[in-house]
Design a protein around this motif. Structure first.
Motif, PDB file in Angstrom:
ATOM      1  N   SER A  27       0.837  -1.195   0.000  1.00 52.50           N
ATOM      2  CA  SER A  27       0.000   0.000   0.000  1.00 52.50           C
ATOM      3  C   SER A  27       0.875   1.249   0.000  1.00 52.50           C
ATOM      4  O   SER A  27       1.828   1.348   0.764  1.00 52.50           O
ATOM      5  N   ILE A  28       0.540   2.164  -0.891  1.00 52.41           N
ATOM      6  CA  ILE A  28       1.307   3.400  -1.029  1.00 52.41           C
ATOM      7  C   ILE A  28       0.483   4.558  -0.473  1.00 52.41           C
ATOM      8  O   ILE A  28      -0.598   4.847  -0.985  1.00 52.41           O
ATOM      9  N   PHE A  29       1.024   5.239   0.542  1.00 52.57           N
ATOM     10  CA  PHE A  29       0.316   6.367   1.140  1.00 52.57           C
ATOM     11  C   PHE A  29       0.937   7.694   0.749  1.00 52.57           C
ATOM     12  O   PHE A  29       0.521   8.742   1.231  1.00 52.57           O
ATOM     13  N   GLY A  30       1.921   7.638  -0.126  1.00 58.58           N
ATOM     14  CA  GLY A  30       2.564   8.848  -0.602  1.00 58.58           C
ATOM     15  C   GLY A  30       2.253   9.086  -2.066  1.00 58.58           C
ATOM     16  O   GLY A  30       1.367   8.460  -2.649  1.00 58.58           O
ATOM     17  N   THR A  31       3.029   9.973  -2.655  1.00 62.12           N
ATOM     18  CA  THR A  31       2.843  10.322  -4.051  1.00 62.12           C
ATOM     19  C   THR A  31       3.212   9.166  -4.972  1.00 62.12           C
ATOM     20  O   THR A  31       4.180   8.441  -4.719  1.00 62.12           O
ATOM     21  N   MET A  32       2.430   9.003  -6.016  1.00 61.11           N
ATOM     22  CA  MET A  32       2.762   8.092  -7.098  1.00 61.11           C
ATOM     23  C   MET A  32       2.808   8.900  -8.384  1.00 61.11           C
ATOM     24  O   MET A  32       2.223   9.989  -8.469  1.00 61.11           O
ATOM     25  N   GLY A  33       3.493   8.362  -9.377  1.00 61.79           N
ATOM     26  CA  GLY A  33       3.553   9.124 -10.606  1.00 61.79           C
ATOM     27  C   GLY A  33       4.270   8.414 -11.719  1.00 61.79           C
ATOM     28  O   GLY A  33       4.622   7.233 -11.613  1.00 61.79           O
ATOM     29  N   TRP A  34       4.459   9.174 -12.790  1.00 65.89           N
ATOM     30  CA  TRP A  34       5.142   8.666 -13.979  1.00 65.89           C
ATOM     31  C   TRP A  34       6.217   9.656 -14.419  1.00 65.89           C
ATOM     32  O   TRP A  34       5.996  10.883 -14.417  1.00 65.89           O
ATOM     33  N   TYR A  35       7.356   9.115 -14.781  1.00 65.71           N
ATOM     34  CA  TYR A  35       8.457   9.865 -15.346  1.00 65.71           C
ATOM     35  C   TYR A  35       8.840   9.192 -16.651  1.00 65.71           C
ATOM     36  O   TYR A  35       8.457   8.051 -16.906  1.00 65.71           O
ATOM     37  N   ARG A  36       9.613   9.895 -17.474  1.00 63.64           N
ATOM     38  CA  ARG A  36      10.072   9.294 -18.723  1.00 63.64           C
ATOM     39  C   ARG A  36      11.502   9.713 -19.022  1.00 63.64           C
ATOM     40  O   ARG A  36      11.975  10.745 -18.530  1.00 63.64           O
ATOM     41  N   GLN A  37      12.152   8.894 -19.820  1.00 57.32           N
ATOM     42  CA  GLN A  37      13.559   9.155 -20.136  1.00 57.32           C
ATOM     43  C   GLN A  37      13.865   8.691 -21.545  1.00 57.32           C
ATOM     44  O   GLN A  37      13.434   7.617 -21.969  1.00 57.32           O
ATOM     45  N   THR A  38      14.625   9.525 -22.255  1.00 58.04           N
ATOM     46  CA  THR A  38      15.131   9.160 -23.575  1.00 58.04           C
ATOM     47  C   THR A  38      16.648   9.096 -23.503  1.00 58.04           C
ATOM     48  O   THR A  38      17.265   9.690 -22.614  1.00 58.04           O
ATOM     49  N   PRO A  39      17.269   8.373 -24.426  1.00 58.85           N
ATOM     50  CA  PRO A  39      18.737   8.212 -24.379  1.00 58.85           C
ATOM     51  C   PRO A  39      19.470   9.547 -24.348  1.00 58.85           C
ATOM     52  O   PRO A  39      19.168  10.449 -25.143  1.00 58.85           O
ATOM     53  N   GLY A  40      20.402   9.660 -23.428  1.00 54.18           N
ATOM     54  CA  GLY A  40      21.210  10.872 -23.341  1.00 54.18           C
ATOM     55  C   GLY A  40      20.576  12.018 -22.593  1.00 54.18           C
ATOM     56  O   GLY A  40      21.184  13.084 -22.463  1.00 54.18           O
ATOM     57  N   LYS A  41      19.370  11.808 -22.095  1.00 53.27           N
ATOM     58  CA  LYS A  41      18.681  12.872 -21.376  1.00 53.27           C
ATOM     59  C   LYS A  41      18.330  12.438 -19.962  1.00 53.27           C
ATOM     60  O   LYS A  41      18.255  11.242 -19.669  1.00 53.27           O
ATOM     61  N   GLN A  42      18.105  13.435 -19.103  1.00 54.89           N
ATOM     62  CA  GLN A  42      17.713  13.126 -17.738  1.00 54.89           C
ATOM     63  C   GLN A  42      16.264  12.660 -17.684  1.00 54.89           C
ATOM     64  O   GLN A  42      15.437  13.014 -18.540  1.00 54.89           O
ATOM     65  N   ARG A  43      15.978  11.863 -16.660  1.00 55.18           N
ATOM     66  CA  ARG A  43      14.606  11.443 -16.445  1.00 55.18           C
ATOM     67  C   ARG A  43      13.765  12.673 -16.098  1.00 55.18           C
ATOM     68  O   ARG A  43      14.180  13.496 -15.282  1.00 55.18           O
ATOM     69  N   GLU A  44      12.590  12.788 -16.705  1.00 60.95           N
ATOM     70  CA  GLU A  44      11.759  13.966 -16.485  1.00 60.95           C
ATOM     71  C   GLU A  44      10.368  13.581 -16.000  1.00 60.95           C
ATOM     72  O   GLU A  44       9.840  12.517 -16.334  1.00 60.95           O
ATOM     73  N   LEU A  45       9.791  14.482 -15.225  1.00 59.33           N
ATOM     74  CA  LEU A  45       8.459  14.269 -14.698  1.00 59.33           C
ATOM     75  C   LEU A  45       7.424  14.313 -15.810  1.00 59.33           C
ATOM     76  O   LEU A  45       7.511  15.169 -16.703  1.00 59.33           O
ATOM     77  N   VAL A  46       6.482  13.383 -15.759  1.00 57.43           N
ATOM     78  CA  VAL A  46       5.320  13.414 -16.653  1.00 57.43           C
ATOM     79  C   VAL A  46       4.091  13.856 -15.857  1.00 57.43           C
ATOM     80  O   VAL A  46       3.429  14.822 -16.211  1.00 57.43           O
ATOM     81  N   ALA A  47       3.812  13.135 -14.773  1.00 60.74           N
ATOM     82  CA  ALA A  47       2.659  13.471 -13.941  1.00 60.74           C
ATOM     83  C   ALA A  47       2.799  12.793 -12.595  1.00 60.74           C
ATOM     84  O   ALA A  47       3.362  11.697 -12.506  1.00 60.74           O
ATOM     85  N   THR A  48       2.281  13.451 -11.560  1.00 61.83           N
ATOM     86  CA  THR A  48       2.243  12.858 -10.233  1.00 61.83           C
ATOM     87  C   THR A  48       0.858  13.051  -9.632  1.00 61.83           C
ATOM     88  O   THR A  48       0.122  13.964 -10.013  1.00 61.83           O
ATOM     89  N   ILE A  49       0.532  12.187  -8.677  1.00 64.04           N
ATOM     90  CA  ILE A  49      -0.753  12.275  -7.995  1.00 64.04           C
ATOM     91  C   ILE A  49      -0.562  11.859  -6.545  1.00 64.04           C
ATOM     92  O   ILE A  49       0.077  10.837  -6.257  1.00 64.04           O
ATOM     93  N   THR A  50      -1.093  12.660  -5.630  1.00 66.17           N
ATOM     94  CA  THR A  50      -0.987  12.339  -4.214  1.00 66.17           C
ATOM     95  C   THR A  50      -2.133  11.418  -3.804  1.00 66.17           C
ATOM     96  O   THR A  50      -3.053  11.149  -4.591  1.00 66.17           O
ATOM     97  N   THR A  51      -2.075  10.961  -2.560  1.00 65.43           N
ATOM     98  CA  THR A  51      -3.108  10.059  -2.055  1.00 65.43           C
ATOM     99  C   THR A  51      -4.485  10.719  -2.087  1.00 65.43           C
ATOM    100  O   THR A  51      -5.491  10.058  -2.363  1.00 65.43           O
TER     101      THR A  51
END
Length: 113
Positions: A27-51
């Motif tokens: 069970s997750i009581f904190g934030t969940m979300g999605w990030y994405r990454q392409t070759p040679g680039k830093q992982r970036e935020l896509v979307a997050t959602i709190t409880t």
């Protein structure tokens, strides 16, 4: 420890849709979300959602992507519509659990004709 298992990635044509799913082993009581990454680039935020449902989107996906979660099923989802080639990336599920964040193994999304 928390395991996150993503599913739903794949190949889609521009303008198409995909739905990503992620299930947590606890069970997750904190934030969940999605990030994405392409070759040679830093992982970036896509979307997050709190409880309690507070949502944050990257400007590049606003109006096209929708994040949601099902706390009873320890799951988070990302509905992606009007996909563009620049959305091509490995998408990672994220969850904050107690004192640290955890990542899934990633799922490839490719937008190409």
């Amino acid at each position: 420890q928390v395991q996150l298992v993503e599913s739903g990635g794949g190949l889609v044509q521009p303008g198409g849709s995909l739905r990503l799913s992620c299930v947590a082993s606890k069970s997750i009581f904190g934030t969940m979300g999605w990030y994405r990454q392409t070759p040679g680039k830093q992982r970036e935020l896509v979307a997050t959602i709190t409880t309690d449902g507070t949502i944050n989107y990257a400007d590049s996906v606003k109006g096209r992507f929708t994040i949601s979660r099902d706390n009873a099923k320890n799951s988070v989802f990302l509905q992606m519509n009007s996909l563009k080639p620049e959305d091509t990336a490995v998408y990672y599920c994220y969850a904050w659990w107690i004192v640290r964040g955890f990542w899934g193994q990633g799922t490839q999304v490719t937008v190409s004709s």
